[in-house]
Design a protein around this motif. Sequence first.
Motif, PDB file in Angstrom:
ATOM      1  N   ARG A  84      23.716  59.057  25.688  1.00 23.57           N
ATOM      2  CA  ARG A  84      23.950  59.226  24.254  1.00 23.57           C
ATOM      3  C   ARG A  84      22.871  58.503  23.443  1.00 23.57           C
ATOM      4  N   ARG A  85      22.513  57.283  23.851  1.00 23.67           N
ATOM      5  CA  ARG A  85      21.445  56.548  23.157  1.00 23.67           C
ATOM      6  C   ARG A  85      20.118  57.288  23.247  1.00 23.67           C
ATOM      7  N   ARG A  86      19.823  57.826  24.428  1.00 22.70           N
ATOM      8  CA  ARG A  86      18.564  58.565  24.590  1.00 22.70           C
ATOM      9  C   ARG A  86      18.548  59.845  23.761  1.00 22.70           C
ATOM     10  N   ALA A  87      19.677  60.530  23.703  1.00 18.20           N
ATOM     11  CA  ALA A  87      19.751  61.748  22.885  1.00 18.20           C
ATOM     12  C   ALA A  87      19.572  61.406  21.413  1.00 18.20           C
ATOM     13  N   LEU A  88      20.163  60.317  20.988  1.00 22.54           N
ATOM     14  CA  LEU A  88      20.020  59.868  19.604  1.00 22.54           C
ATOM     15  C   LEU A  88      18.567  59.531  19.305  1.00 22.54           C
ATOM     16  N   GLN A  90      15.918  60.657  20.895  1.00 22.45           N
ATOM     17  CA  GLN A  90      15.113  61.878  20.937  1.00 22.45           C
ATOM     18  C   GLN A  90      15.299  62.705  19.668  1.00 22.45           C
ATOM     19  N   ALA A  91      16.524  62.773  19.170  1.00 16.52           N
ATOM     20  CA  ALA A  91      16.773  63.514  17.925  1.00 16.52           C
ATOM     21  C   ALA A  91      15.999  62.876  16.776  1.00 16.52           C
ATOM     22  N   TYR A  92      15.974  61.564  16.736  1.00 17.88           N
ATOM     23  CA  TYR A  92      15.214  60.861  15.700  1.00 17.88           C
ATOM     24  C   TYR A  92      13.723  61.147  15.842  1.00 17.88           C
ATOM     25  N   LEU A  93      13.207  61.065  17.064  1.00 20.73           N
ATOM     26  CA  LEU A  93      11.781  61.330  17.287  1.00 20.73           C
ATOM     27  C   LEU A  93      11.424  62.780  16.964  1.00 20.73           C
ATOM     28  N   ASP A  94      12.326  63.704  17.290  1.00 23.74           N
ATOM     29  CA  ASP A  94      12.098  65.109  16.959  1.00 23.74           C
ATOM     30  C   ASP A  94      12.042  65.319  15.453  1.00 23.74           C
ATOM     31  N   SER A  95      12.930  64.639  14.729  1.00 22.57           N
ATOM     32  CA  SER A  95      12.912  64.788  13.266  1.00 22.57           C
ATOM     33  C   SER A  95      11.653  64.166  12.676  1.00 22.57           C
ATOM     34  N   VAL A 112      13.102  49.737  13.499  1.00 25.91           N
ATOM     35  CA  VAL A 112      14.260  49.295  12.717  1.00 25.91           C
ATOM     36  C   VAL A 112      15.248  50.449  12.537  1.00 25.91           C
ATOM     37  N   ILE A 113      14.730  51.629  12.244  1.00 26.69           N
ATOM     38  CA  ILE A 113      15.600  52.798  12.059  1.00 26.69           C
ATOM     39  C   ILE A 113      16.314  53.126  13.368  1.00 26.69           C
ATOM     40  N   LEU A 114      15.574  53.110  14.465  1.00 27.34           N
ATOM     41  CA  LEU A 114      16.176  53.401  15.763  1.00 27.34           C
ATOM     42  C   LEU A 114      17.236  52.370  16.128  1.00 27.34           C
ATOM     43  N   GLU A 115      16.971  51.100  15.873  1.00 23.80           N
ATOM     44  CA  GLU A 115      17.961  50.035  16.109  1.00 23.80           C
ATOM     45  C   GLU A 115      19.220  50.290  15.279  1.00 23.80           C
ATOM     46  N   THR A 116      19.029  50.676  14.023  1.00 23.74           N
ATOM     47  CA  THR A 116      20.167  50.941  13.137  1.00 23.74           C
ATOM     48  C   THR A 116      20.985  52.118  13.646  1.00 23.74           C
ATOM     49  N   LEU A 117      20.304  53.177  14.070  1.00 20.17           N
ATOM     50  CA  LEU A 117      21.017  54.333  14.615  1.00 20.17           C
ATOM     51  C   LEU A 117      21.808  53.958  15.866  1.00 20.17           C
ATOM     52  N   GLN A 118      21.224  53.135  16.713  1.00 14.65           N
ATOM     53  CA  GLN A 118      21.931  52.713  17.923  1.00 14.65           C
ATOM     54  C   GLN A 118      23.114  51.810  17.589  1.00 14.65           C
ATOM     55  N   ILE A 120      24.906  52.032  14.823  1.00 17.07           N
ATOM     56  CA  ILE A 120      25.933  52.959  14.325  1.00 17.07           C
ATOM     57  C   ILE A 120      26.601  53.652  15.503  1.00 17.07           C
ATOM     58  N   ASP A 121      25.796  54.072  16.475  1.00 21.27           N
ATOM     59  CA  ASP A 121      26.343  54.733  17.658  1.00 21.27           C
ATOM     60  C   ASP A 121      27.328  53.823  18.382  1.00 21.27           C
TER      61      ASP A 121
END
Length: 175
Positions: A84-88, A90-95, A112-118, A120-121
Amino acid sequence: MSANEFVIQQAVEALYTQHHSWLQRWLQRKLGHAADAADLAQDTFMRLLNAPESIIEKNSDWHLNEPRAYLTVVAKRLLANLYRRRALEQAYLDSLALMPESSVASAEHKFVILETLQQIDRMLDGLPTKVRAAFLLAQLEGMPYADIATQLRVSERSVKRYMVQAMAQCIVLMP
């Protein structure tokens, strides 16, 4: 350290000695990557050490009737979190890849954005799938509740309940 904690630690050490290599091989077959398998195997045993009250009753002899089955369940949960973390991520990197180069954030900002998304996850971890989906669709996609209800095939009232449940979970787990 109490006598009960000592017994638990000793039992986990014995479990580690007897089953660590088996668990790591099992994870490596699932992941195809030795370093990730080693990390997840270690995390599985750390989970046992950090939350023993979830698998034993206070002041009882600590043992597992089916240690490999239990270790597999714990490892599968950690594996699901990893995916789930990797998919999150990858979705961020794709965007980010779709954004014009002039608006791409610095490496530090991306981190920082990736840390925040994780984070939230992790806060949403454990919520039912539809609750998570409703929250993410509303917060990340900006979808109105009516559209979320249509997409999830539930009533708009259910979407409102899901949002309250997700927000309450985030408030409780907020650092």
